[in-house]
Design a protein around this motif. Structure first.
Motif, PDB file in Angstrom:
ATOM      1  N   HIS A 125      98.678 -33.774  76.358  1.00 17.07           N
ATOM      2  CA  HIS A 125      99.368 -32.507  76.276  1.00 17.07           C
ATOM      3  C   HIS A 125     100.575 -32.659  77.137  1.00 17.07           C
ATOM      4  O   HIS A 125     100.384 -33.414  78.057  1.00 17.07           O
ATOM      5  N   GLY A 126     101.676 -31.969  76.736  1.00 18.69           N
ATOM      6  CA  GLY A 126     102.841 -32.152  77.438  1.00 18.69           C
ATOM      7  C   GLY A 126     102.932 -30.933  78.581  1.00 18.69           C
ATOM      8  O   GLY A 126     101.630 -30.381  79.113  1.00 18.69           O
ATOM      9  N   PHE A 127     104.169 -30.947  79.185  1.00 19.38           N
ATOM     10  CA  PHE A 127     104.089 -30.026  80.450  1.00 19.38           C
ATOM     11  C   PHE A 127     105.635 -29.500  80.340  1.00 19.38           C
ATOM     12  O   PHE A 127     106.167 -29.732  81.355  1.00 19.38           O
ATOM     13  N   PRO A 161     102.547 -22.037  78.865  1.00 17.75           N
ATOM     14  CA  PRO A 161     101.241 -22.110  78.354  1.00 17.75           C
ATOM     15  C   PRO A 161     100.576 -23.432  78.562  1.00 17.75           C
ATOM     16  O   PRO A 161      99.386 -23.701  78.678  1.00 17.75           O
ATOM     17  N   GLU A 162     101.443 -24.507  78.549  1.00 14.43           N
ATOM     18  CA  GLU A 162     100.870 -25.895  78.898  1.00 14.43           C
ATOM     19  C   GLU A 162     100.458 -25.750  80.353  1.00 14.43           C
ATOM     20  O   GLU A 162      99.417 -26.556  80.650  1.00 14.43           O
ATOM     21  N   ALA A 163     101.188 -25.377  81.316  1.00 15.62           N
ATOM     22  CA  ALA A 163     100.773 -25.270  82.641  1.00 15.62           C
ATOM     23  C   ALA A 163      99.375 -24.374  82.776  1.00 15.62           C
ATOM     24  O   ALA A 163      98.547 -24.980  83.511  1.00 15.62           O
ATOM     25  N   ARG A 212      92.191 -21.861  97.555  1.00 17.49           N
ATOM     26  CA  ARG A 212      92.759 -21.722  96.048  1.00 17.49           C
ATOM     27  C   ARG A 212      91.643 -21.053  95.416  1.00 17.49           C
ATOM     28  O   ARG A 212      90.370 -21.579  95.548  1.00 17.49           O
ATOM     29  N   GLN A 213      92.118 -20.189  94.319  1.00 14.00           N
ATOM     30  CA  GLN A 213      90.798 -19.870  93.448  1.00 14.00           C
ATOM     31  C   GLN A 213      90.793 -20.719  92.185  1.00 14.00           C
ATOM     32  O   GLN A 213      91.584 -20.561  91.534  1.00 14.00           O
ATOM     33  N   ALA A 214      89.688 -21.630  92.239  1.00  8.93           N
ATOM     34  CA  ALA A 214      89.786 -22.496  91.098  1.00  8.93           C
ATOM     35  C   ALA A 214      88.764 -21.822  90.177  1.00  8.93           C
ATOM     36  O   ALA A 214      87.567 -22.272  90.113  1.00  8.93           O
ATOM     37  N   VAL A 215      89.346 -21.241  89.337  1.00  5.78           N
ATOM     38  CA  VAL A 215      88.572 -20.598  87.851  1.00  5.78           C
ATOM     39  C   VAL A 215      89.364 -20.828  86.732  1.00  5.78           C
ATOM     40  O   VAL A 215      90.392 -21.069  86.817  1.00  5.78           O
ATOM     41  N   GLN A 216      88.587 -20.912  85.725  1.00  6.94           N
ATOM     42  CA  GLN A 216      89.289 -21.294  84.360  1.00  6.94           C
ATOM     43  C   GLN A 216      89.004 -19.857  83.713  1.00  6.94           C
ATOM     44  O   GLN A 216      88.154 -19.303  83.482  1.00  6.94           O
ATOM     45  N   LEU A 217      90.259 -19.265  83.207  1.00  2.51           N
ATOM     46  CA  LEU A 217      90.319 -17.973  82.575  1.00  2.51           C
ATOM     47  C   LEU A 217      90.230 -18.274  81.055  1.00  2.51           C
ATOM     48  O   LEU A 217      89.935 -17.214  80.518  1.00  2.51           O
ATOM     49  N   GLY A 218      90.454 -19.510  80.556  1.00  2.00           N
ATOM     50  CA  GLY A 218      90.336 -19.555  78.909  1.00  2.00           C
ATOM     51  C   GLY A 218      91.329 -19.041  78.285  1.00  2.00           C
ATOM     52  O   GLY A 218      91.218 -18.560  77.145  1.00  2.00           O
ATOM     53  N   LEU A 219      92.617 -18.396  78.962  1.00  2.00           N
ATOM     54  CA  LEU A 219      93.487 -17.715  78.177  1.00  2.00           C
ATOM     55  C   LEU A 219      94.358 -18.643  77.058  1.00  2.00           C
ATOM     56  O   LEU A 219      94.825 -18.045  76.085  1.00  2.00           O
ATOM     57  N   VAL A 220      94.353 -19.881  77.341  1.00  2.00           N
ATOM     58  CA  VAL A 220      95.133 -20.828  76.555  1.00  2.00           C
ATOM     59  C   VAL A 220      94.229 -21.769  76.090  1.00  2.00           C
ATOM     60  O   VAL A 220      93.527 -22.572  76.646  1.00  2.00           O
ATOM     61  N   ARG A 221      94.028 -22.008  74.636  1.00  2.00           N
ATOM     62  CA  ARG A 221      93.092 -22.893  74.203  1.00  2.00           C
ATOM     63  C   ARG A 221      93.722 -24.517  73.923  1.00  2.00           C
ATOM     64  O   ARG A 221      95.072 -24.416  73.815  1.00  2.00           O
ATOM     65  N   SER A 222      93.098 -25.338  73.666  1.00  2.00           N
ATOM     66  CA  SER A 222      93.749 -26.716  73.345  1.00  2.00           C
ATOM     67  C   SER A 222      94.820 -26.756  72.121  1.00  2.00           C
ATOM     68  O   SER A 222      95.794 -27.243  72.383  1.00  2.00           O
ATOM     69  N   TRP A 223      94.217 -25.966  71.326  1.00  2.00           N
ATOM     70  CA  TRP A 223      94.951 -26.076  70.100  1.00  2.00           C
ATOM     71  C   TRP A 223      96.250 -25.131  70.085  1.00  2.00           C
ATOM     72  O   TRP A 223      97.003 -25.208  69.227  1.00  2.00           O
ATOM     73  N   SER A 224      96.366 -24.336  71.144  1.00  2.00           N
ATOM     74  CA  SER A 224      97.406 -23.440  71.304  1.00  2.00           C
ATOM     75  C   SER A 224      98.742 -24.255  71.941  1.00  2.00           C
ATOM     76  O   SER A 224      99.814 -23.776  71.847  1.00  2.00           O
ATOM     77  N   VAL A 225      98.372 -25.476  72.417  1.00  2.00           N
ATOM     78  CA  VAL A 225      99.622 -26.325  72.988  1.00  2.00           C
ATOM     79  C   VAL A 225      99.798 -27.497  72.551  1.00  2.00           C
ATOM     80  O   VAL A 225      99.445 -28.678  73.335  1.00  2.00           O
ATOM     81  N   PRO A 226      99.882 -27.652  71.416  1.00  2.00           N
ATOM     82  CA  PRO A 226      99.964 -29.186  70.783  1.00  2.00           C
ATOM     83  C   PRO A 226     101.186 -29.937  71.211  1.00  2.00           C
ATOM     84  O   PRO A 226     102.183 -29.231  71.651  1.00  2.00           O
ATOM     85  N   LEU A 227     101.195 -31.103  71.682  1.00  2.00           N
ATOM     86  CA  LEU A 227     102.219 -31.791  71.979  1.00  2.00           C
ATOM     87  C   LEU A 227     103.456 -31.880  71.314  1.00  2.00           C
ATOM     88  O   LEU A 227     104.471 -31.883  71.789  1.00  2.00           O
ATOM     89  N   GLU A 228     103.018 -31.673  69.959  1.00  4.33           N
ATOM     90  CA  GLU A 228     104.593 -31.858  69.132  1.00  4.33           C
ATOM     91  C   GLU A 228     105.238 -30.756  69.017  1.00  4.33           C
ATOM     92  O   GLU A 228     106.239 -30.553  68.322  1.00  4.33           O
ATOM     93  N   SER A 229     104.915 -29.690  69.655  1.00  6.62           N
ATOM     94  CA  SER A 229     105.337 -28.228  69.531  1.00  6.62           C
ATOM     95  C   SER A 229     107.114 -28.322  69.962  1.00  6.62           C
ATOM     96  O   SER A 229     107.491 -29.015  70.906  1.00  6.62           O
ATOM     97  N   SER A 268     108.618 -25.594  70.177  1.00 10.13           N
ATOM     98  CA  SER A 268     108.677 -24.550  71.479  1.00 10.13           C
ATOM     99  C   SER A 268     107.590 -24.508  72.268  1.00 10.13           C
ATOM    100  O   SER A 268     106.645 -23.720  72.093  1.00 10.13           O
ATOM    101  N   PRO A 269     107.683 -25.566  73.050  1.00  8.05           N
ATOM    102  CA  PRO A 269     106.661 -25.391  74.004  1.00  8.05           C
ATOM    103  C   PRO A 269     106.261 -24.097  74.987  1.00  8.05           C
ATOM    104  O   PRO A 269     105.359 -23.969  75.743  1.00  8.05           O
ATOM    105  N   GLU A 270     107.320 -23.469  75.028  1.00 12.01           N
ATOM    106  CA  GLU A 270     107.313 -22.130  75.836  1.00 12.01           C
ATOM    107  C   GLU A 270     106.327 -21.027  75.162  1.00 12.01           C
ATOM    108  O   GLU A 270     106.221 -20.101  75.538  1.00 12.01           O
ATOM    109  N   VAL A 271     106.269 -21.339  73.644  1.00 10.48           N
ATOM    110  CA  VAL A 271     105.365 -20.326  72.937  1.00 10.48           C
ATOM    111  C   VAL A 271     104.064 -20.785  72.589  1.00 10.48           C
ATOM    112  O   VAL A 271     104.043 -21.910  71.910  1.00 10.48           O
ATOM    113  N   ALA A 272     102.934 -20.346  72.905  1.00 11.47           N
ATOM    114  CA  ALA A 272     101.692 -20.848  72.658  1.00 11.47           C
ATOM    115  C   ALA A 272     101.396 -20.380  71.289  1.00 11.47           C
ATOM    116  O   ALA A 272     101.759 -19.051  70.823  1.00 11.47           O
TER     117      ALA A 272
END
Length: 642
Positions: free
Chosen positions: A126-128, A132-134, A407-424, A426-430
């Motif tokens: 996954h990119g950065f 969405p990637e962050a 820090r609040q270490a919780v996972q919100l699950g707002l972005v899924r793995s398939w939402s941020v493919p590396l080859e995108s 438009s990495p700014e759009v999930a």
């Protein structure tokens, strides 16, 4: 006399600065339109702090409409540019199509993740580059630590606690530095995790960390990383990535569930479709940021090869510092072309760099003065506050809270793995469920293999990556039952439109690893957590799914957008207008070229068995949501959605 029309494509550092300066210089005597896929300007240097839980996402997102009151904002992706007709064609976030006429055009589309031909990277890394990637990385790292704490197998625990970052440049160094602090805090403050040892690795083929920066900055950053336990390996990179780990170029194997790709960036592929002189993927411009032979066309930022007047024969590097200054000079020259003021050549003076390493540690050389430790930390954060065009008080408040509270270490699950493919492109759009499958901005660039790129297997053999009944969240990561239930869609479609099996039509292939698709999502495979063993992708009655070359069911439809396109299309034409067929990138006008086929037809192969039909008295689930309780035809009691 009509007012001149100025269109700006992209709202990154260069585009945002151009729009803001133009708004001031034109004094509302010109119509300024900003075309961007999001309604915010992203302050990229602070993105690692979002992934580490220091800053909230909105802190680094500056509202475009709120800070550019005299600029018209149009949400959408540029599909193509007709240079002779002076129009920009775009597709909106809901599939609507439109054109923007212009008298002056500024291209500031920015950059996207850079891929290398390494097997498995496109599927498992996954990119950065975008918000969405962050957000995904923060959730994923948190989840891996929590799963490792509950694992009975020591080897699984060690693999989940190993995080590999490829690319020791500015971004990769900060991601590793902040990530190590984040995971250490998760383990240190939890008594049951006392035996866990999170391990971060930073890899690069370069001889030192941040090779493009001052050597003293490099030594300072590497020293801080090693003090935090980061395994820094220079002269080493990834040879192959799998769902269980990575094989390094030195022959060793590292078991991991996390691969962060920070190798670098390349210019947005939109400019490749113009047919104008290029320099390593960037549009050639003169020192006034104007395209030779096209007095109405300007380019700045990462998509422009701007001559470096301080170093003849070279071009300014692709950095935020240059892009920000490009924007100001570009705006002045656009106004000068309209008869107001004089043109100005771009000439810069290096102001130095700052690298935030988390806590009170940083490395900086403002005006060439090398600094480290707390003093560098103060200078670094002060520079960021001064450079941000908004949200300064909120950012400072988050820094203060992080200094005094855990820090609040919780996972919100707002972005899924398939939402941020590396080859995108438009990495700014999930990618999100329900996004149309129109042609994206990269579609105009063509999709055939490029030089040095070997073709991959159509469909590919995915038995090692995705087995029936086993779904994965990224590189070798098992998805939870909630993920599988949320991602099952009516009509046999996966929420992301099967992005893993279908490489984006417009993504140039020269940086793709072996033309392999980006990660497999089992469309329609039985999921273990589905109630009553129902298939993960319900087929609409009477509409059998079509199969791709790999044999897995795939959603039928028109050509997909470039990598930023999300999954299933709503029940209407691809353009969002009733009765309108999806548009493809055709030849004809300047700035367009046909998109070649990127693989076998999506409808190839015999139709699949549509599977069991739902009971007649069961209403169809609405778009974007998982099906509700299923009435069983056997003697077992109904089961609710997991």
């Amino acid at each position: 006399m009509s007012r001149p029309r100025i269109v700006i494509v992209g709202a990154g550092f260069a585009g945002y600065r151009t729009a803001r300066t133009l708004s001031r210089l034109t004094r509302q005597k010109a119509d300024i339109t900003l075309l961007n896929p999001t309604d915010y300007f992203l302050y990229l240097p602070l993105l690692p702090q979002v992934a580490a839980g220091i800053l909230e996402p909105r802190r680094v997102s500056v509202s475009l409409s709120g800070t550019l009151p005299h600029v018209r904002l149009v949400l959408g992706e540029a599909d193509g540019i007709d240079l002779d007709g002076r129009t920009v064609r775009y597709t909106g976030p809901e599939g609507e199509e439109g054109t923007l006429p212009y008298d002056r055009l500024v291209l500031a589309a920015g950059s996207v993740n850079k891929l290398l031909p390494i097997p498995g990277v496109a599927e498992h890394a996954h990119g950065f580059r975008g918000l969405p990637e962050a957000l995904y990385l923060r959730d994923h790292v948190t989840r891996q630590v929590e799963l490792a704490a509950a694992a009975d197998d020591p080897e699984e625990c060690a693999a989940r606690c190993t995080f590999v970052v490829v690319g020791a440049g500015y971004t990769g160094t900060e991601v590793a530095a902040h990530g190590a602090m984040y995971t250490d805090a998760q383990v240190r403050r939890h008594p049951t995790r006392s035996g866990m040892r999170p391990r971060w690795m930073l890899l690069d083929v370069a001889p030192r960390v941040m090779p493009e920066m001052d050597e003293r900055l490099s030594r300072t950053a590497e020293r801080v990383l090693r003090q935090r336990g980061v395994d820094v390996r220079m002269g080493t990179s990834v040879k192959e990535a799998t769902h269980d780990g990575v094989v390094l170029t030195d022959g060793s194997t590292v078991d991991t569930r996390t691969l962060v790709w920070c190798v670098g960036v390349r210019p947005d592929p939109l400019v490749e479709s113009l047919g104008l002189p290029m320099e390593r993927g960037r549009l050639l411009v003169d020192p006034h940021l104007q395209v030779p032979g096209r007095p109405e066309l300007f380019a700045c930022g990462d998509v422009a090869a701007v001559p470096d007047l301080n170093r003849p024969g070279q071009y300014t590097p692709m950095t935020a510092q240059h892009a920000w200054r490009h924007g100001k000079v570009c705006a002045q020259n656009v106004v000068a072309s309209l008869g107001v003021g004089r043109r100005r050549a771009y000439r810069h003076r290096d102001m130095g760099f700052v690298v935030d390493l988390g806590g009170v540690k940083a490395a900086a050389n403002p005006l060439g003065l090398p600094m480290s430790g707390p003093a560098a930390g103060v200078v670094t954060r002060g520079y960021h506050l001064a450079a941000m065009p908004g949200n300064r008080v909120r950012v400072a408040a988050d820094w203060l809270l992080d200094a005094v509270l855990p820090r609040q270490a919780v996972q919100l699950g707002l972005v899924r793995s398939w939402s941020v493919p590396l080859e995108s492109s438009s990495p700014e759009v999930a990618r999100v469920p329900g996004r149309p499958e129109g042609t994206g901005k990269a579609a105009a660039t063509g999709s055939g293999p490029a030089d040095g790129h070997t073709g991959g297997k159509p469909g590919g053999d995915r038995t090692a990556e995705s087995r029936p009944g086993e779904d994965r969240d990224g590189p070798g990561r098992h998805r939870s039952a909630e993920d599988q239930a949320a991602e099952a869609r009516p009509g046999g479609e996966h929420p992301d439109g099967d992005p893993a099996q279908n490489p984006p039509a417009g993504e140039p292939a020269n940086n793709r690893s072996g033309a392999e698709p980006a990660g497999n999502q089992p469309g329609g495979e039985p999921a273990k957590s589905r109630p009553g063993g129902e298939p993960a992708g319900h087929q609409t009655r009477g509409e059998p799914a079509k199969r791709g070359p790999s044999g897995s069911p795939r959603a039928s439809g028109g050509p997909r957008r470039a990598a930023e396109t999300a999954g299933p299309r709503p029940a209407r034409g691809g353009s969002g207008k009733p009765g309108k067929t999806p548009r493809t990138s055709g030849a004809g006008s300047a700035g367009k070229r046909p998109a070649s086929a990127s693989g076998p037809s999506r409808s190839a192969g015999p139709p699949a068995d549509p599977g069991p039909e739902p009971p007649a008295d069961q209403p169809a689930p609405g778009p974007g949501i998982a099906p509700g309780p299923v009435k069983r035809s056997d003697s077992r009691a109904p089961e609710g959605d997991s």
